[in-house]
Design a protein around this motif. Structure first.
Motif, mmCIF file in Angstrom:
data_model
loop_
_atom_site.group_PDB
_atom_site.id
_atom_site.type_symbol
_atom_site.label_atom_id
_atom_site.label_comp_id
_atom_site.label_asym_id
_atom_site.label_seq_id
_atom_site.Cartn_x
_atom_site.Cartn_y
_atom_site.Cartn_z
ATOM 1 N N LEU A 196 0.826 -1.204 0.000
ATOM 2 C CA LEU A 196 0.000 0.000 0.000
ATOM 3 C C LEU A 196 0.864 1.259 0.000
ATOM 4 O O LEU A 196 0.614 2.208 -0.768
ATOM 5 C CB LEU A 196 -0.911 -0.019 1.230
ATOM 6 N N ILE A 197 1.910 1.271 0.821
ATOM 7 C CA ILE A 197 2.813 2.427 0.886
ATOM 8 C C ILE A 197 3.525 2.631 -0.450
ATOM 9 O O ILE A 197 3.603 3.757 -0.973
ATOM 10 C CB ILE A 197 3.841 2.236 2.016
ATOM 11 N N LEU A 198 4.045 1.536 -1.039
ATOM 12 C CA LEU A 198 4.760 1.630 -2.312
ATOM 13 C C LEU A 198 3.841 2.092 -3.439
ATOM 14 O O LEU A 198 4.257 2.858 -4.318
ATOM 15 C CB LEU A 198 5.391 0.280 -2.661
ATOM 16 N N CYS A 199 2.590 1.635 -3.423
ATOM 17 C CA CYS A 199 1.647 2.039 -4.465
ATOM 18 C C CYS A 199 1.305 3.528 -4.353
ATOM 19 O O CYS A 199 1.142 4.219 -5.367
ATOM 20 C CB CYS A 199 0.374 1.194 -4.384
ATOM 21 N N ILE A 200 1.198 4.027 -3.123
ATOM 22 C CA ILE A 200 0.947 5.456 -2.931
ATOM 23 C C ILE A 200 2.126 6.281 -3.444
ATOM 24 O O ILE A 200 1.947 7.337 -4.064
ATOM 25 C CB ILE A 200 0.680 5.752 -1.439
ATOM 26 N N ILE A 201 3.344 5.795 -3.208
ATOM 27 C CA ILE A 201 4.542 6.528 -3.624
ATOM 28 C C ILE A 201 4.714 6.507 -5.137
ATOM 29 O O ILE A 201 4.951 7.543 -5.778
ATOM 30 C CB ILE A 201 5.796 5.948 -2.937
ATOM 31 N N PHE A 202 4.577 5.309 -5.760
ATOM 32 C CA PHE A 202 4.963 5.149 -7.163
ATOM 33 C C PHE A 202 3.799 5.117 -8.153
ATOM 34 O O PHE A 202 4.027 5.183 -9.359
ATOM 35 C CB PHE A 202 5.794 3.865 -7.329
ATOM 36 N N LYS A 203 2.550 4.988 -7.654
ATOM 37 C CA LYS A 203 1.374 4.965 -8.532
ATOM 38 C C LYS A 203 1.575 3.988 -9.705
ATOM 39 O O LYS A 203 1.630 4.390 -10.880
ATOM 40 C CB LYS A 203 1.091 6.370 -9.052
ATOM 41 N N LEU A 256 9.178 0.819 8.825
ATOM 42 C CA LEU A 256 10.590 0.601 9.136
ATOM 43 C C LEU A 256 11.269 -0.282 8.102
ATOM 44 O O LEU A 256 12.465 -0.133 7.825
ATOM 45 C CB LEU A 256 10.724 -0.038 10.522
ATOM 46 N N SER A 257 10.518 -1.219 7.523
ATOM 47 C CA SER A 257 11.113 -2.188 6.593
ATOM 48 C C SER A 257 11.037 -1.752 5.138
ATOM 49 O O SER A 257 11.724 -2.334 4.291
ATOM 50 C CB SER A 257 10.406 -3.551 6.743
ATOM 51 N N SER A 258 10.194 -0.761 4.831
ATOM 52 C CA SER A 258 10.025 -0.370 3.423
ATOM 53 C C SER A 258 10.209 1.126 3.206
ATOM 54 O O SER A 258 11.215 1.560 2.657
ATOM 55 C CB SER A 258 8.625 -0.796 2.923
ATOM 56 N N ALA A 259 9.240 1.909 3.652
ATOM 57 C CA ALA A 259 9.210 3.328 3.287
ATOM 58 C C ALA A 259 10.433 4.091 3.779
ATOM 59 O O ALA A 259 11.081 4.819 3.013
ATOM 60 C CB ALA A 259 7.934 3.969 3.823
ATOM 61 N N ILE A 260 10.785 3.941 5.054
ATOM 62 C CA ILE A 260 11.903 4.708 5.609
ATOM 63 C C ILE A 260 13.245 4.290 5.017
ATOM 64 O O ILE A 260 13.982 5.138 4.487
ATOM 65 C CB ILE A 260 11.916 4.617 7.148
ATOM 66 N N PRO A 261 13.618 2.987 5.060
ATOM 67 C CA PRO A 261 14.921 2.626 4.482
ATOM 68 C C PRO A 261 14.994 2.849 2.984
ATOM 69 O O PRO A 261 16.047 3.216 2.459
ATOM 70 C CB PRO A 261 15.072 1.134 4.826
ATOM 71 N N TYR A 262 13.864 2.653 2.289
ATOM 72 C CA TYR A 262 13.869 2.868 0.840
ATOM 73 C C TYR A 262 14.195 4.326 0.521
ATOM 74 O O TYR A 262 15.040 4.611 -0.332
ATOM 75 C CB TYR A 262 12.512 2.489 0.257
ATOM 76 N N SER A 263 13.529 5.248 1.205
ATOM 77 C CA SER A 263 13.761 6.676 0.955
ATOM 78 C C SER A 263 15.196 7.067 1.304
ATOM 79 O O SER A 263 15.857 7.800 0.550
ATOM 80 C CB SER A 263 12.775 7.518 1.777
ATOM 81 N N GLU A 271 17.852 5.100 1.460
ATOM 82 C CA GLU A 271 18.818 4.474 0.552
ATOM 83 C C GLU A 271 18.843 5.193 -0.802
ATOM 84 O O GLU A 271 19.892 5.244 -1.457
ATOM 85 C CB GLU A 271 18.490 2.998 0.364
ATOM 86 N N MET A 272 17.708 5.738 -1.223
ATOM 87 C CA MET A 272 17.703 6.511 -2.467
ATOM 88 C C MET A 272 18.585 7.755 -2.324
ATOM 89 O O MET A 272 19.283 8.140 -3.261
ATOM 90 C CB MET A 272 16.277 6.934 -2.829
ATOM 91 N N ILE A 273 18.562 8.376 -1.146
ATOM 92 C CA ILE A 273 19.437 9.534 -0.903
ATOM 93 C C ILE A 273 20.899 9.107 -0.982
ATOM 94 O O ILE A 273 21.724 9.762 -1.622
ATOM 95 C CB ILE A 273 19.130 10.146 0.485
ATOM 96 N N ALA A 274 21.228 7.987 -0.333
ATOM 97 C CA ALA A 274 22.617 7.513 -0.337
ATOM 98 C C ALA A 274 23.064 7.092 -1.734
ATOM 99 O O ALA A 274 24.213 7.351 -2.127
ATOM 100 C CB ALA A 274 22.759 6.348 0.641
ATOM 101 N N LEU A 275 22.166 6.446 -2.468
ATOM 102 C CA LEU A 275 22.521 5.960 -3.804
ATOM 103 C C LEU A 275 22.929 7.093 -4.739
ATOM 104 O O LEU A 275 23.812 6.920 -5.589
ATOM 105 C CB LEU A 275 21.331 5.212 -4.418
ATOM 106 N N THR A 276 22.287 8.229 -4.587
ATOM 107 C CA THR A 276 22.579 9.359 -5.483
ATOM 108 C C THR A 276 23.816 10.136 -5.072
ATOM 109 O O THR A 276 24.262 11.013 -5.814
ATOM 110 C CB THR A 276 21.378 10.323 -5.529
ATOM 111 N N ARG A 277 24.387 9.817 -3.898
ATOM 112 C CA ARG A 277 25.517 10.596 -3.398
ATOM 113 C C ARG A 277 26.774 9.773 -3.120
ATOM 114 O O ARG A 277 27.812 10.343 -2.801
ATOM 115 C CB ARG A 277 25.112 11.335 -2.111
ATOM 116 N N LEU A 278 26.676 8.445 -3.222
ATOM 117 C CA LEU A 278 27.820 7.586 -2.950
ATOM 118 C C LEU A 278 28.218 6.814 -4.198
ATOM 119 O O LEU A 278 27.347 6.400 -4.978
ATOM 120 C CB LEU A 278 27.483 6.577 -1.844
ATOM 121 N N PRO A 279 29.511 6.592 -4.409
ATOM 122 C CA PRO A 279 29.935 5.688 -5.477
ATOM 123 C C PRO A 279 29.357 4.293 -5.232
ATOM 124 O O PRO A 279 29.182 3.862 -4.095
ATOM 125 C CB PRO A 279 31.467 5.685 -5.343
ATOM 126 N N ALA A 280 29.065 3.582 -6.333
ATOM 127 C CA ALA A 280 28.399 2.283 -6.237
ATOM 128 C C ALA A 280 29.187 1.304 -5.368
ATOM 129 O O ALA A 280 28.613 0.533 -4.595
ATOM 130 C CB ALA A 280 28.194 1.701 -7.631
#
Length: 304
Positions: A56-63, A220-227, A229-238
């Motif tokens: 439900l949370i993912l569907c609200i975020i990504f439609k 705790l298992s989806s919305a928070i870590p996902y958001s 990790e997206m911040i970290a992914l865009t700022r850290l080398p792979a």
């Protein structure tokens, strides 16, 4: 007083590293909270609630209803969703009887084996050997490891195998839509595993008092870590991102100790360390395709 050049160079890296560590703590905290609900709702029940609320949370975020998939993408998408659901289901069944850190360590061998598959350089076999040593002391092969339930260990390894399938299928299914594909995959998993989980759940799942905690598990298992990790992914080398993610089993072990009172033997800690070093070493020294690396990175946020 102006900041030194060294501190200016470190600042852009320190923040995303801190964010990523918080994301891992959130993920493993969610797993610990989920395990604490087992007596009331059962492992299958919390799987159903976590998948349902998470979807439900993912569907609200990504439609996801806005997405369109070609005929060639539909079969990989189905496999992706099935692997996601089975991965969640078997992982929660595993941590009924296996300490959280051990379960995550065993599960981590799935993507690690995928990363090392086809390796030919001598250095790559060092990581394989370390991973095998870690597995040997985590799995209940000897009489000294009777504290680890064989069925729980097998379920954790099965979750790792599903994680590897999830990564492979996700490469093709998410080629066009990227992270938004997670919402569709989670929806497919929910259609199957939410009814299945509810069928075998404990009676406590039907009380309203459980719902806020289950929603917190999903956050705790989806919305928070996902958001995060997206911040970290865009700022850290792979490679830095992948190496830091190798700390996941240790984070899980500490979370189990802190929230569940679980303890590991010294030998089990050494086994986890071997798997962590093998995972970090393979990330730092191998050159996987960019699409594969991204799939590995994006998969971790919804595995638990």
């Amino acid at each position: 007083m102006s900041a030194s050049p060294a501190s200016k160079n470190l600042a852009p890296i320190v923040m995303p590293i801190a964010v990523l560590l918080i994301a891992m703590l959130s993920l493993q905290g969610g797993a610990s909270l989920a395990k604490s609900l087992f007596p009331a709702v059962g492992a299958t029940g919390i799987t159903a609630l976590r998948l349902g609320f998470g979807t439900l949370i993912l569907c609200i975020i990504f439609k996801p209803w806005r997405l369109r998939f070609s005929r060639e993408q539909r079969l990989p998408l189905l496999m992706y969703g099935l692997a996601l659901g089975t991965m969640n289901f078997t992982f929660y069944l595993a941590i009924r009887t296996v300490p959280l850190g051990v379960a995550v360590g065993l599960e981590f061998t799935g993507p690690l084996a995928l990363a090392l598959f086809g390796s030919r350089r001598p250095l790559d076999f060092v990581w394989v050997l370390l991973a095998v040593i870690g597995l040997w002391f985590l799995l209940p092969f000897g009489t000294g490891m009777t504290a680890i339930d064989p069925l729980g260990a097998a379920l954790a390894v099965s979750a790792g195998a599903c994680w590897a399938i999830y990564i492979l299928a996700g490469q093709r299914a998410g080629a066009e839509h990227g992270p938004a594909t997670v919402a569709i995959g989670s929806l497919i998993a929910s259609v199957i595993f939410v009814p299945l989980g509810l069928t075998f759940a404990e009676s406590g799942i039907w009380t309203w008092a459980v719902m806020p905690i289950a929603l917190l598990v999903a956050l705790l298992s989806s919305a928070i870590p996902y958001s995060l990790e997206m911040i970290a992914l865009t700022r850290l080398p792979a490679r830095i991102f992948g190496t830091l993610m190798s700390l996941e089993p240790a984070m899980a072990a500490f979370s189990g100790m802190l929230f569940l009172g679980e303890t590991l033997t010294g030998l089990q800690w050494l086994a986890l360390l071997a798997i962590i070093i093998a995972s970090a070493g393979s990330t730092l020294t191998m050159r996987p395709k960019k699409s594969q690396l991204n799939s590995v990175e994006l998969s971790d946020d919804i595995q638990k």
